[in-house]
Design an enzyme around this catalytic site. Structure first.
Site, mmCIF file in Angstrom:
data_model
loop_
_atom_site.group_PDB
_atom_site.id
_atom_site.type_symbol
_atom_site.label_atom_id
_atom_site.label_comp_id
_atom_site.label_asym_id
_atom_site.label_seq_id
_atom_site.Cartn_x
_atom_site.Cartn_y
_atom_site.Cartn_z
ATOM 1 N N ARG A 154 37.475 -88.130 32.834
ATOM 2 C CA ARG A 154 38.438 -88.375 31.847
ATOM 3 C C ARG A 154 38.704 -89.777 32.057
ATOM 4 O O ARG A 154 39.230 -90.074 32.927
ATOM 5 C CB ARG A 154 39.520 -87.425 31.985
ATOM 6 C CG ARG A 154 39.449 -85.942 31.866
ATOM 7 C CD ARG A 154 40.691 -85.325 32.416
ATOM 8 N NE ARG A 154 40.701 -85.592 33.803
ATOM 9 C CZ ARG A 154 42.050 -85.560 34.182
ATOM 10 N NH1 ARG A 154 43.256 -84.918 34.028
ATOM 11 N NH2 ARG A 154 41.904 -85.487 35.808
ATOM 12 N N CYS A 263 34.711 -88.822 23.008
ATOM 13 C CA CYS A 263 33.989 -87.717 23.191
ATOM 14 C C CYS A 263 34.434 -86.486 22.258
ATOM 15 O O CYS A 263 33.118 -86.102 21.414
ATOM 16 C CB CYS A 263 34.537 -87.305 24.677
ATOM 17 S SG CYS A 263 33.586 -88.494 25.860
HETATM 18 N N1 LIG Z 1 33.672 -92.040 27.739
HETATM 19 C C1 LIG Z 1 34.037 -90.997 28.499
HETATM 20 O O1 LIG Z 1 35.123 -90.476 28.768
HETATM 21 C C2 LIG Z 1 32.922 -89.923 28.816
HETATM 22 C C3 LIG Z 1 32.927 -88.774 29.414
HETATM 23 C C4 LIG Z 1 31.836 -87.957 29.819
HETATM 24 C C5 LIG Z 1 30.841 -88.112 28.956
HETATM 25 N N2 LIG Z 1 30.590 -89.387 28.311
HETATM 26 C C6 LIG Z 1 29.440 -89.568 27.623
HETATM 27 O O2 LIG Z 1 28.569 -90.749 28.418
HETATM 28 C C7 LIG Z 1 27.682 -91.571 27.517
HETATM 29 C C8 LIG Z 1 28.311 -93.206 27.698
HETATM 30 O O3 LIG Z 1 29.630 -93.036 27.246
HETATM 31 P P1 LIG Z 1 30.542 -94.290 27.339
HETATM 32 O O4 LIG Z 1 31.905 -94.019 26.925
HETATM 33 O O5 LIG Z 1 30.420 -94.877 29.004
HETATM 34 O O6 LIG Z 1 29.759 -95.422 26.516
HETATM 35 P P2 LIG Z 1 29.986 -97.021 26.339
HETATM 36 O O7 LIG Z 1 29.384 -97.404 24.866
HETATM 37 O O8 LIG Z 1 31.030 -97.528 27.067
HETATM 38 O O9 LIG Z 1 28.697 -97.474 27.219
HETATM 39 C C9 LIG Z 1 27.450 -97.591 27.020
HETATM 40 C C10 LIG Z 1 26.560 -98.646 27.570
HETATM 41 O O10 LIG Z 1 25.258 -98.475 27.450
HETATM 42 C C11 LIG Z 1 24.811 -99.965 27.063
HETATM 43 N N3 LIG Z 1 23.512 -99.624 26.521
HETATM 44 C C12 LIG Z 1 22.944 -99.323 25.560
HETATM 45 N N4 LIG Z 1 21.512 -99.193 25.373
HETATM 46 C C13 LIG Z 1 21.121 -99.638 26.691
HETATM 47 C C14 LIG Z 1 19.943 -99.965 27.039
HETATM 48 N N5 LIG Z 1 18.726 -99.557 26.437
HETATM 49 N N6 LIG Z 1 19.718 -100.598 28.317
HETATM 50 C C15 LIG Z 1 20.744 -100.713 29.120
HETATM 51 N N7 LIG Z 1 22.232 -100.620 28.436
HETATM 52 C C16 LIG Z 1 22.321 -100.017 27.290
HETATM 53 C C17 LIG Z 1 25.755 -100.531 26.110
HETATM 54 O O11 LIG Z 1 25.553 -101.876 26.206
HETATM 55 C C18 LIG Z 1 27.009 -100.081 26.716
HETATM 56 O O12 LIG Z 1 27.626 -100.950 27.730
HETATM 57 C C19 LIG Z 1 28.160 -90.943 26.041
HETATM 58 O O13 LIG Z 1 26.916 -90.176 25.805
HETATM 59 C C20 LIG Z 1 29.152 -90.311 26.476
HETATM 60 O O14 LIG Z 1 29.239 -89.104 25.328
HETATM 61 C C21 LIG Z 1 31.575 -90.309 28.039
#
Ligand SMILES: NC(=O)c1ccc[n+]([C@@H]2O[C@H](COP(=O)([O-])OP(=O)(O)OC[C@H]3O[C@@H](n4cnc5c(N)ncnc54)[C@H](O)[C@@H]3O)[C@@H](O)[C@H]2O)c1
Length: 435
Positions: A154, A263
């Protein structure tokens, strides 16, 4: 073990830093040059309690580094995690897998030996199969395998959640992937964290089912809150009364303005699409989504009603903007439709959030950002609590009332005691407090 993390956002950066803290060597990769150079300068691209110190400590011990160059970042890695975003596609709400598949293609081209590709991003059932297919198609080295390891952290408590998880779910189809993931998480099961090995599709679905269930609890209690208001009951007591039952549990039974964040909104929609594609009805989740959409859209009307039916010309002080406390994340925050509704009704808005201003500013043009909480009360007809930051709980309501022009307090998170608020001369409107 050498680990690469593709995607250095909320999940990738926290996971990478925690895995480095377990003693692994982790390289975090991101396409966003600004993010990577900031991290190289010790500046965190997100606000997450404890993250800066954890990153700094592991960079100093040379267990954590950053790059924009995927080929450099994956060199020597035995496991490559994918933690890129999977937002809802604006056109239809399907999970947008463009970033995942682009990362996989780039990875396939850069691999010089077999690795375990571990999907941490939240992805629809069958994505792991498609990743395996792409890897084969792009000529990834033989022996490369694909596992699913959904993340349950979280925001706001991300480091604790990663290091002391309720469980770790690993979906794998081969022994090598299971062994590598066991090795990665060994420090955690020394601490008795349950690790659940499943098939890949099961792990993918488990993540969506978990979020959908939590979202269900929220929509459920929000509807009960509406009923409480209509029949003269108090949802706080109802939630405690049911939550003390171990079969139900007290968490996620807080009535409020509807769920938001990075999410629940997108994952509930994505699950509905997974179900639709499979030809299986998911009536409960459909209702959960509809209840939440209606709720978020109705919050500005709630403020209007509290102000006697008129928003035009009113000054509204807003406490909190982020989708929840202890994060700067504004994705799908309930504050956005609420404030837009207030502005559409021709009210003016002054808002304060302890850390969310930078992310909120581009999303909420036309409002004033206050430098501290008390300032939002200056000349306000109403105060609205949207995010339950701890620092708002201890606010001096008498001082707020003194600064206001009106006396309406709309507490969408039920953080204040109605009796105390009344003592301060405020007309208190909580959520589901019909008594
Ligand atoms: N945020 C949360 O609390 C949470 C919790 C559990 C799961 N998730 C899941 O985790 C995943 C990521 O979420 P997040 O919140 O960290 O997203 P985010 O947008 O904060 O981070 C994603 C990162 O990936 C980078 N990126 C995209 N394409 C890329 C590539 N080809 N090469 C290198 N970097 C690349 C982007 O620049 C960005 O910095 C999602 O699927 C989300 O559903 C998120």
């Amino acid at each position: 073990m050498r680990i690469a993390m593709i995607g250095t956002g909320y999940v990738g950066l926290v996971s990478g830093a925690c895995l480095a803290d377990f003693g692994h060597h982790v390289t975090c990769i991101d396409k966003n040059l600004g993010k990577i150079s900031a991290l190289e300068d010790g500046i965190m691209p997100i606000w997450e309690p404890g993250l800066e110190a954890l990153v700094k400590a592991n960079v100093e011990r040379k267990r954590l580094d950053f790059t924009t160059d995927l080929a450099v970042g994956i060199a020597g890695a035995e496991a490559v995690f994918i933690a890129v975003g999977t937002p809802a596609r604006p056109s239809d709400g399907h999970a947008d897998l463009t970033y995942v598949y682009a990362a996989v293609r780039e990875l396939a081209a850069a691999l010089t030996g077999p690795v375990v590709v571990v999907t941490k991003s939240t992805v629809p059932v069958g994505t792991g199969d498609e990743i395996a297919r792409i890897l084969a198609e792009e000529g990834a080295p033989a022996g490369t395998s694909v596992a699913s390891n959904p993340e349950f952290l979280r925001e706001g408590a991300a480091i604790r959640d990663f290091k002391i998880p309720d469980r770790i779910v690993v979906g794998a189809e081969d022994d090598r992937a299971r062994e590598i993931l066991k090795e990665i998480y060994r420090p955690l099961f020394l601490n008795q964290a349950p690790i659940l090995f499943t098939g890949r599709r099961t792990a993918e679905l488990t993540k969506y089912a978990a979020n959908a269930f939590l979202a269900t609890k929220i929509s459920f209690i929000n509807e009960i809150a509406d009923l409480c208001e209509a029949v003269g009951a108090d949802v706080q007591d109802v939630a405690r009364g049911i939550g003390l039952d171990n079969r139900i549990g007290a968490k996620f039974l807080h009535a409020g303005p509807g769920y938001g964040g990075s999410c629940f909104p997108k994952d509930t929609l994505a699950l509905l699409h997974v179900a639709e594609d499979a030809g299986v009805a998911q009536r409960i989740i459909s209702a959960v989504v509809a209840v939440n959409d209606d709720r978020k859209a109705a919050m500005a009307e709630r403020v209007r009603a509290a102000l006697g039916g008129e928003l035009a010309g009113k000054r509204i002080g807003v406490l909190g903007l982020t989708f929840k406390p202890n994060t700067d994340d504004m994705r799908d925050a309930p504050s956005i439709p609420l404030i837009k509704g207030l502005l559409a009704g021709r009210a003016s808005v002054a808002a304060f959030d302890p850390v969310g201003r930078e992310q909120a500013e581009p999303l909420l043009p036309g409002i004033d950002f206050a430098a501290e909480a008390y300032a939002v009360a200056d000349g306000a007809d109403a105060l609205v609590v949207i995010t339950e930051w701890d620092e708002f709980r201890g606010i001096d309501l008498h001082e707020m009332a003194r600064r206001m022009r009106g006396n309406t307090l709309v507490d969408l998170r039920n953080i204040y005691d109605p009796v105390e608020a009344a003592r301060a001369g405020l007309d208190y409107r909580g959520v589901g407090r019909g008594t």
